[in-house]
Structure formats: C-alpha cells, structure tokens
Design a protein around this motif. Structure first.
Motif, PDB file in Angstrom:
ATOM      1  N   SER A 142      -1.317  13.589  -6.039  1.00 41.28           N
ATOM      2  CA  SER A 142      -0.656  14.233  -4.704  1.00 41.28           C
ATOM      3  C   SER A 142       0.095  13.620  -4.137  1.00 41.28           C
ATOM      4  O   SER A 142       0.934  12.680  -5.000  1.00 41.28           O
ATOM      5  CB  SER A 142      -2.091  13.932  -3.858  1.00 41.28           C
ATOM      6  OG  SER A 142      -2.207  12.394  -3.585  1.00 41.28           O
ATOM      7  N   SER A 143       0.704  13.975  -2.833  1.00 40.87           N
ATOM      8  CA  SER A 143       1.903  13.306  -2.184  1.00 40.87           C
ATOM      9  C   SER A 143       1.542  11.800  -2.108  1.00 40.87           C
ATOM     10  O   SER A 143       2.652  11.027  -2.210  1.00 40.87           O
ATOM     11  CB  SER A 143       2.267  14.072  -1.015  1.00 40.87           C
ATOM     12  OG  SER A 143       1.067  13.998  -0.077  1.00 40.87           O
ATOM     13  N   PHE A 144       0.255  11.445  -1.908  1.00 36.87           N
ATOM     14  CA  PHE A 144       0.120  10.179  -1.682  1.00 36.87           C
ATOM     15  C   PHE A 144       0.214   9.446  -2.982  1.00 36.87           C
ATOM     16  O   PHE A 144       0.690   7.972  -2.680  1.00 36.87           O
ATOM     17  CB  PHE A 144      -1.570   9.838  -1.291  1.00 36.87           C
ATOM     18  CG  PHE A 144      -1.713   8.427  -1.106  1.00 36.87           C
ATOM     19  CD1 PHE A 144      -1.817   8.088   0.298  1.00 36.87           C
ATOM     20  CD2 PHE A 144      -2.203   7.465  -1.925  1.00 36.87           C
ATOM     21  CE1 PHE A 144      -2.236   6.764   0.798  1.00 36.87           C
ATOM     22  CE2 PHE A 144      -2.703   6.377  -1.363  1.00 36.87           C
ATOM     23  CZ  PHE A 144      -2.692   5.993  -0.010  1.00 36.87           C
ATOM     24  N   GLN A 145       0.211   9.851  -3.991  1.00 36.69           N
ATOM     25  CA  GLN A 145       0.213   9.027  -5.444  1.00 36.69           C
ATOM     26  C   GLN A 145       1.872   9.067  -5.594  1.00 36.69           C
ATOM     27  O   GLN A 145       2.328   8.026  -6.128  1.00 36.69           O
ATOM     28  CB  GLN A 145      -0.559   9.672  -6.453  1.00 36.69           C
ATOM     29  CG  GLN A 145      -1.843   9.505  -6.427  1.00 36.69           C
ATOM     30  CD  GLN A 145      -2.740  10.521  -7.367  1.00 36.69           C
ATOM     31  OE1 GLN A 145      -2.705  11.568  -6.993  1.00 36.69           O
ATOM     32  NE2 GLN A 145      -3.211  10.101  -8.433  1.00 36.69           N
ATOM     33  N   MET A 146       2.384   9.970  -5.220  1.00 36.01           N
ATOM     34  CA  MET A 146       3.842  10.127  -5.475  1.00 36.01           C
ATOM     35  C   MET A 146       4.554   8.979  -4.466  1.00 36.01           C
ATOM     36  O   MET A 146       5.421   8.349  -5.222  1.00 36.01           O
ATOM     37  CB  MET A 146       4.472  11.418  -5.114  1.00 36.01           C
ATOM     38  CG  MET A 146       3.912  12.541  -5.884  1.00 36.01           C
ATOM     39  SD  MET A 146       4.553  14.311  -5.421  1.00 36.01           S
ATOM     40  CE  MET A 146       3.185  15.363  -5.986  1.00 36.01           C
ATOM     41  N   ASP A 179     -11.265  10.428   0.410  1.00 35.91           N
ATOM     42  CA  ASP A 179      -9.687  10.881   0.394  1.00 35.91           C
ATOM     43  C   ASP A 179      -8.961  10.070  -0.235  1.00 35.91           C
ATOM     44  O   ASP A 179      -9.349   8.827  -0.621  1.00 35.91           O
ATOM     45  CB  ASP A 179      -9.480  11.541   1.784  1.00 35.91           C
ATOM     46  CG  ASP A 179      -9.148  10.365   2.605  1.00 35.91           C
ATOM     47  OD1 ASP A 179      -8.933   9.252   2.315  1.00 35.91           O
ATOM     48  OD2 ASP A 179      -9.539  10.777   3.847  1.00 35.91           O
ATOM     49  N   ASP A 180      -7.492  10.432  -0.443  1.00 35.81           N
ATOM     50  CA  ASP A 180      -6.890   9.649  -1.160  1.00 35.81           C
ATOM     51  C   ASP A 180      -6.603   8.149  -0.461  1.00 35.81           C
ATOM     52  O   ASP A 180      -6.528   7.194  -0.994  1.00 35.81           O
ATOM     53  CB  ASP A 180      -5.121  10.261  -1.216  1.00 35.81           C
ATOM     54  CG  ASP A 180      -5.301  11.133  -2.450  1.00 35.81           C
ATOM     55  OD1 ASP A 180      -6.278  11.911  -2.776  1.00 35.81           O
ATOM     56  OD2 ASP A 180      -4.229  11.152  -3.000  1.00 35.81           O
ATOM     57  N   ALA A 181      -6.416   8.339   0.841  1.00 34.86           N
ATOM     58  CA  ALA A 181      -6.146   7.091   1.530  1.00 34.86           C
ATOM     59  C   ALA A 181      -7.329   6.050   1.721  1.00 34.86           C
ATOM     60  O   ALA A 181      -7.219   5.059   1.532  1.00 34.86           O
ATOM     61  CB  ALA A 181      -5.589   7.472   3.187  1.00 34.86           C
ATOM     62  N   ARG A 182      -8.461   6.641   1.807  1.00 35.70           N
ATOM     63  CA  ARG A 182      -9.687   5.516   1.806  1.00 35.70           C
ATOM     64  C   ARG A 182      -9.929   5.057   0.267  1.00 35.70           C
ATOM     65  O   ARG A 182     -10.383   4.090   0.095  1.00 35.70           O
ATOM     66  CB  ARG A 182     -10.792   6.352   2.471  1.00 35.70           C
ATOM     67  CG  ARG A 182     -10.876   6.444   3.671  1.00 35.70           C
ATOM     68  CD  ARG A 182     -12.083   7.147   4.382  1.00 35.70           C
ATOM     69  NE  ARG A 182     -12.313   8.559   3.662  1.00 35.70           N
ATOM     70  CZ  ARG A 182     -13.513   8.964   3.538  1.00 35.70           C
ATOM     71  NH1 ARG A 182     -14.680   8.453   4.074  1.00 35.70           N
ATOM     72  NH2 ARG A 182     -13.764  10.125   3.191  1.00 35.70           N
ATOM     73  N   ALA A 183      -9.654   6.035  -0.705  1.00 33.03           N
ATOM     74  CA  ALA A 183      -9.915   5.681  -2.193  1.00 33.03           C
ATOM     75  C   ALA A 183      -9.039   4.324  -2.028  1.00 33.03           C
ATOM     76  O   ALA A 183      -9.081   3.437  -3.087  1.00 33.03           O
ATOM     77  CB  ALA A 183      -9.550   6.859  -3.115  1.00 33.03           C
ATOM     78  N   PHE A 184      -7.670   4.526  -1.959  1.00 30.52           N
ATOM     79  CA  PHE A 184      -6.580   3.461  -2.124  1.00 30.52           C
ATOM     80  C   PHE A 184      -7.155   2.136  -1.501  1.00 30.52           C
ATOM     81  O   PHE A 184      -6.927   1.022  -1.874  1.00 30.52           O
ATOM     82  CB  PHE A 184      -5.265   3.817  -1.483  1.00 30.52           C
ATOM     83  CG  PHE A 184      -4.123   2.987  -1.707  1.00 30.52           C
ATOM     84  CD1 PHE A 184      -3.707   3.040  -3.063  1.00 30.52           C
ATOM     85  CD2 PHE A 184      -3.679   2.317  -0.794  1.00 30.52           C
ATOM     86  CE1 PHE A 184      -2.428   2.125  -3.415  1.00 30.52           C
ATOM     87  CE2 PHE A 184      -2.699   1.318  -1.040  1.00 30.52           C
ATOM     88  CZ  PHE A 184      -2.347   1.371  -2.244  1.00 30.52           C
ATOM     89  N   GLU A 185      -7.605   2.135  -0.144  1.00 33.04           N
ATOM     90  CA  GLU A 185      -8.075   0.881   0.385  1.00 33.04           C
ATOM     91  C   GLU A 185      -9.249   0.334  -0.568  1.00 33.04           C
ATOM     92  O   GLU A 185      -9.265  -0.993  -0.506  1.00 33.04           O
ATOM     93  CB  GLU A 185      -9.041   1.261   1.735  1.00 33.04           C
ATOM     94  CG  GLU A 185      -8.106   1.859   2.779  1.00 33.04           C
ATOM     95  CD  GLU A 185      -8.584   2.312   4.012  1.00 33.04           C
ATOM     96  OE1 GLU A 185     -10.057   1.843   3.858  1.00 33.04           O
ATOM     97  OE2 GLU A 185      -8.109   2.714   5.052  1.00 33.04           O
ATOM     98  N   VAL A 186     -10.041   0.950  -1.196  1.00 40.32           N
ATOM     99  CA  VAL A 186     -10.926   0.289  -2.276  1.00 40.32           C
ATOM    100  C   VAL A 186     -10.025  -0.178  -3.728  1.00 40.32           C
ATOM    101  O   VAL A 186     -10.250  -1.239  -3.955  1.00 40.32           O
ATOM    102  CB  VAL A 186     -12.077   1.161  -2.506  1.00 40.32           C
ATOM    103  CG1 VAL A 186     -12.949   0.494  -3.815  1.00 40.32           C
ATOM    104  CG2 VAL A 186     -12.692   1.788  -1.319  1.00 40.32           C
ATOM    105  N   THR A 246       2.730  11.483   5.078  1.00 46.94           N
ATOM    106  CA  THR A 246       3.224  11.029   3.774  1.00 46.94           C
ATOM    107  C   THR A 246       4.752  11.497   3.451  1.00 46.94           C
ATOM    108  O   THR A 246       5.663  10.857   2.749  1.00 46.94           O
ATOM    109  CB  THR A 246       2.043  11.444   2.777  1.00 46.94           C
ATOM    110  OG1 THR A 246       0.658  11.179   3.230  1.00 46.94           O
ATOM    111  CG2 THR A 246       2.671  11.073   1.331  1.00 46.94           C
ATOM    112  N   LEU A 247       5.025  12.943   3.838  1.00 42.90           N
ATOM    113  CA  LEU A 247       6.411  13.372   3.179  1.00 42.90           C
ATOM    114  C   LEU A 247       7.272  12.344   4.086  1.00 42.90           C
ATOM    115  O   LEU A 247       8.572  12.110   3.607  1.00 42.90           O
ATOM    116  CB  LEU A 247       6.295  14.715   3.604  1.00 42.90           C
ATOM    117  CG  LEU A 247       5.217  15.466   2.923  1.00 42.90           C
ATOM    118  CD1 LEU A 247       5.536  17.106   3.136  1.00 42.90           C
ATOM    119  CD2 LEU A 247       5.758  15.535   1.391  1.00 42.90           C
ATOM    120  N   GLU A 248       6.852  12.160   5.446  1.00 43.44           N
ATOM    121  CA  GLU A 248       7.840  11.346   6.242  1.00 43.44           C
ATOM    122  C   GLU A 248       8.016   9.905   5.655  1.00 43.44           C
ATOM    123  O   GLU A 248       9.429   9.292   5.679  1.00 43.44           O
ATOM    124  CB  GLU A 248       7.411  11.320   7.779  1.00 43.44           C
ATOM    125  CG  GLU A 248       7.488  12.796   8.425  1.00 43.44           C
ATOM    126  CD  GLU A 248       6.725  12.768   9.776  1.00 43.44           C
ATOM    127  OE1 GLU A 248       5.989  11.660  10.138  1.00 43.44           O
ATOM    128  OE2 GLU A 248       6.993  13.727  10.554  1.00 43.44           O
TER     129      GLU A 248
END
Length: 513
Positions: A142-146, A179-186, A246-248
């Motif tokens: 996803s753009s979050f991983q990018m 979602d990506d953001a919450r998964a990243f927190e973990v 995320t794009l910004e």
C-alpha cells in the motif's frame, strides 16, 4: 526515607523483578514461538501468498528476501529483494538515479522483467546519458508501506527522481483486523529491544494474528465478501483521508531528500472501474495531491481508457497492465521526466517500444541433431509447429532468422529453457542408449551475420538443468545489437550440450537497449 522503609522498597523492587524474570523465562520455555516475530497482519491486498517468497519485516510488514525466486519462472530477485539488476546503496557520481516505488503493478505481475515500465525507461534513457532506473515495486504494498520504504532507504539511495505508483488497488482493499497504521503501531515495536521479550511478544500477538490458519481463513472470507459484495467488514487498509495524508507525506519526504516526484494516475480496465468504484475516488486523490504539490502526473488512467482497444491488450487481469499497458506508462513517464528536465528533451518512446517477436516461420534450417540426421531445411509445417515456449528443439541445433533490420540501439532478449527427458516414464527410456546424454549443461550462442558474411557472437550463456526435472526454469539473457544499427543482418541461434533439447523462449527484438 527511613532505613526500614528503604529496605522494604528495595525488597519489593527485587521481588517484582524476580517475578518478571521468572515469567520471561517460563514464557520462553513454554512458548518459544512467542520470542519470534509476530505473524504479519493479513491483508486482502497481500498477493505474496503462494506466488512469491516473502519474509516478515516489522517496519514494512513483509518484503521479498534477497535472491528470492518467482516460483513460476525461476527469476531471481537482486540482493536487496527487488526485481532487476543489482544496485549500490550510493549512486555513481554523475549518474541520475530514478526509484520506481509501487506495488505489483510496478513490480510487473504477469509480464517479464524486460516488459516492465521501469526497464523500458532504463532502455530509453541509457542511450541519452548515465541513468539508473530501479524497480522497487513489491506485490501487495500500500502507499503506507511505500512511505515506510522511502523513510528507511530514500535518503541512503539518493534518488534524483521518485516515480510513485499508488492507489491502484491495495490501499482501498479490506483491512483484516487492523488497518495499516494500527498494524504498524504493533509490528514496529518488534524493531526495538522489547521484541526480545516473550512477555511483550505475547501481548503484541494478541493484536495480530497469532494463529496463521485462522488468519488465512479470515482473509479468504474477506476476499469473497470483497469480490462478491464490494464490502469491507473492518474498513479499508487506508481510508480516503489516510491515503491523501500518506501521499502528502511522501511528497514532503521526496522534497526533504532533494528528489523530484512523479506520480502515476493508476489505470484500470472498464469492468474493474465499474465494479470497484472506490478506485476512481483514490485515483482522483492522486490527481488532487499532484496538482496541489505541482507534481507531474503520468495519467495512465486516462490514456488507457480505450474503448477501441480490447482490455486484454492493455491489462493482464482485473488491475495489472499487460505489456502494451507498460509501454503506454513508459511513454507517459518519459514525457514527465522531460517536463522535469530530468531527461534530455528528446522524443518520448513510442508505444512501438514493444518488443517484436522473431517469427519462427522464418527459420531457414536446423543443423545436425543428436540422432545423427544431416542438416536439412525445416519445411513450413514443421516451422509452424514450433512453439518456442513449450516445444524444445533437439540438441545440437542451429536456427537462422534472415533479413532482420536492426534499429539504432536495439537489443535481443531471450528466455531459454532446457528439456532433459530425465524424469519421463522410465519404461520409455530404458532401451535408450543415449539416456545419460539427455541431462547436463547446454551452451547457448547467438551470432549476428552481416551482409559481408562476417559472423560475430553477441551472446554466450551456459545453463544446466537438475536431473530430476523434465524442463529447467527459464532465465532472461540479453544481447546488445547497437553496433549493428541500420543494418540488415541474419541472426543465428545455436545450442549444444548433453541435454536432450532446448527452447529459446520467443526471442524478442527491442527497439532500445
């Protein structure tokens, strides 16, 4: 603090510390798996399962391991886990480096490495100066991983230009649990010293999927709900506002490392656009962010909206571009690079940058075969029967393609494979005195024969198939033909060795290196 109170306080600390240490030790003895990285969070958009080798990463969720191979083709990734040639962390002085950041569309699902827009750009730019185009696409990203990848490596890799292909699919597909953001927190906590703690691992895994079978079952169920009902029970991996932000952030990061940014407006077939309408919304967000940040946008969504062109010509499936689609994206990106003055003001590559397969019907002759047959012309019926992907020509053999016009900076790409017969029915082979000669190495040679008769070898490659296989994996090889630009030549293919046969894998002549 009174001495007695101090002793009680220290005793309490030591007691609690001892209990924690005992719990930690017990945790490691009873559940050693808890000390391993938490199972990556499942996503509907994660296309890695079964198709690509992957390994867990606490900051990226997953990545392709160094040297990992695509099972279907055997193509190996480079030592950084990306598709394409090796590259150094620091670019060579005087070289302009272009990073292509994206998902499976950038990676090039369903097309060969030479057909991806990253490699097409490299060929177009290579005759115009010192350029390095790096394909950093990872399936499922996803753009979050990018963004996380750019945070980790962007400054170190020193890109002059970042090409971003985001919002095509993964961002708006269903989240499974987190979602990506919450998964990243973990998962990002796994990158710290706490990751070594069994107690912490146990707590963290309560928020991720510590039962792989249950996680996979849930993912499968969500895929069915998404495909049939276009519904996301737990929301998207990135909701619309998260995607925009995320794009910004990617645009801000590119600016902070002094890199120009180009975005691809992601294309999709008509049927996909009509069924998954959020794709239109996310593509619009890409356009809006690009306009607000004055970032060049390669609008592939508009360019590949072609009612007169069959979707199979442009797309390999419901979202991934086919070779013609990658050619169109290449042309648009070249125009954006010219606009940025990141590439010389030269004509952008035409869609004819598509490779031209050599016509096996032009085969003039085959040479001596292992059976001892003398050289003889291949008749029209035999030539028409040669399917260069699935039919092996017996070794040794020679194939000639006469009267081939070479463009100014052409190259020839092959994807050969070896046919051994080693694992065919033993009954079929038991009376064959040459069975041992059906395995072993094969040498592939390609020659260019000029009108004067001069014969020049342009490629030599050796390969060997495992004795347990009927067919070897294919692998790409390239011959540079720029020295013959403007000439009409004969191209000859020769294979020799102890295997039974070999295929050349639809040789393709490219208009660029």
């Amino acid at each position: 603090m009174a001495p007695r109170a101090r002793r009680k306080f220290l005793f309490a600390i030591l007691t609690n510390a001892t209990l924690i240490l005992l719990a930690e030790g017990a945790g490691r003895l009873i559940a050693p798996a808890a000390t391993k990285p938490a199972t990556p969070v499942e996503f509907v958009g994660n296309e890695m399962g079964g198709k690509f080798p992957s390994e867990y990463d606490p900051l990226l969720f997953w990545k392709i391991p160094a040297g990992g191979r695509i099972p279907e083709s055997g193509e190996a990734m480079n030592t950084k886990g990306f598709r394409g040639p090796e590259f150094a962390d620091r670019k060579t002085p005087g070289t302009k480096r272009i990073l292509c950041i994206g998902d499976s569309n950038t990676f090039g699902i369903a097309v060969s490495v030479d057909e991806t827009f990253a490699h097409r750009l490299q060929r177009w730019l290579s005759v115009r100066g010192s350029y390095e185009v790096i394909n950093c696409g990872v399936p499922g990203y996803s753009s979050f991983q990018m963004l996380q990848l750019l945070k980790l490596r962007g400054a170190e890799w020193q890109p002059d230009v970042i090409i971003l292909y985001a919002g095509a699919w993964n961002d708006y597909t269903p989240a499974v649990g987190l979602d990506d953001a919450r998964a990243f927190e973990v998962t990002s906590r796994g990158a710290s010293w706490l990751a070594k703690s069994a107690i912490f691992r146990f707590a963290a895994e309560q928020f991720t999927h510590n039962d792989p079978a249950a996680a996979a079952a849930k993912r499968k169920k969500y895929i069915e709900v998404w495909s049939n009902e276009i519904r996301r029970p737990e929301g998207a991996r990135l909701e619309k506002q998260q995607f925009r932000e995320t794009l910004e952030r990617i645009a801000d990061l590119a600016k902070s490392i002094h890199s120009a940014l180009v975005v691809v407006i992601p294309p999709a077939p008509v049927a996909t656009r009509e069924k998954f309408t959020d794709g239109e919304v996310y593509a619009s967000i890409v356009r809006e962010v690009a306009a607000a940040r004055t970032v060049p946008a390669a609008d592939a969504r508009a360019a590949m909206w072609r009612p007169e062109t069959g979707p199979r010509d442009l797309f390999a499936d419901i979202i991934h571009p086919a070779p013609l689609g990658h050619a169109i994206i290449t042309k648009l990106l070249a125009e954006s690079l010219i606009q940025l003055q990141a590439a010389p003001a030269a004509p952008a590559p035409p869609e004819a940058i598509l490779a031209e397969p050599l016509d096996f019907k032009k085969i003039q002759k085959t040479a001596r075969h292992a059976t001892g047959d003398p050289p003889k012309p291949m008749d029209a019926a035999a030539a028409a029967a040669v399917d260069s992907v699935t039919v092996a020509l017996q070794i040794p053999h020679r194939i000639e393609f006469p009267n081939i016009k070479i463009s100014g900076a052409a190259s020839l790409v092959i994807q050969p494979a070896i046919f051994t017969r080693a694992s065919l029915d033993p009954e079929e082979l038991k009376d064959d005195p040459k069975v041992k000669k059906h395995v072993g190495p094969v040498e592939f040679n390609i020659y260019v024969i000029r009108a004067s008769g001069e014969k020049i070898r342009v490629l030599r490659a050796s390969h060997e198939c495992e004795n347990t296989k009927i067919w070897s994996d294919t692998w790409p090889a390239r011959a540079d033909l720029a020295a013959f630009g403007g000439e009409n030549v004969t191209i000859a293919f020769e294979a020799s060795g102890t295997a039974f046969g070999a295929s050349w894998g639809v040789p393709k002549l490219w208009a660029f290196r």
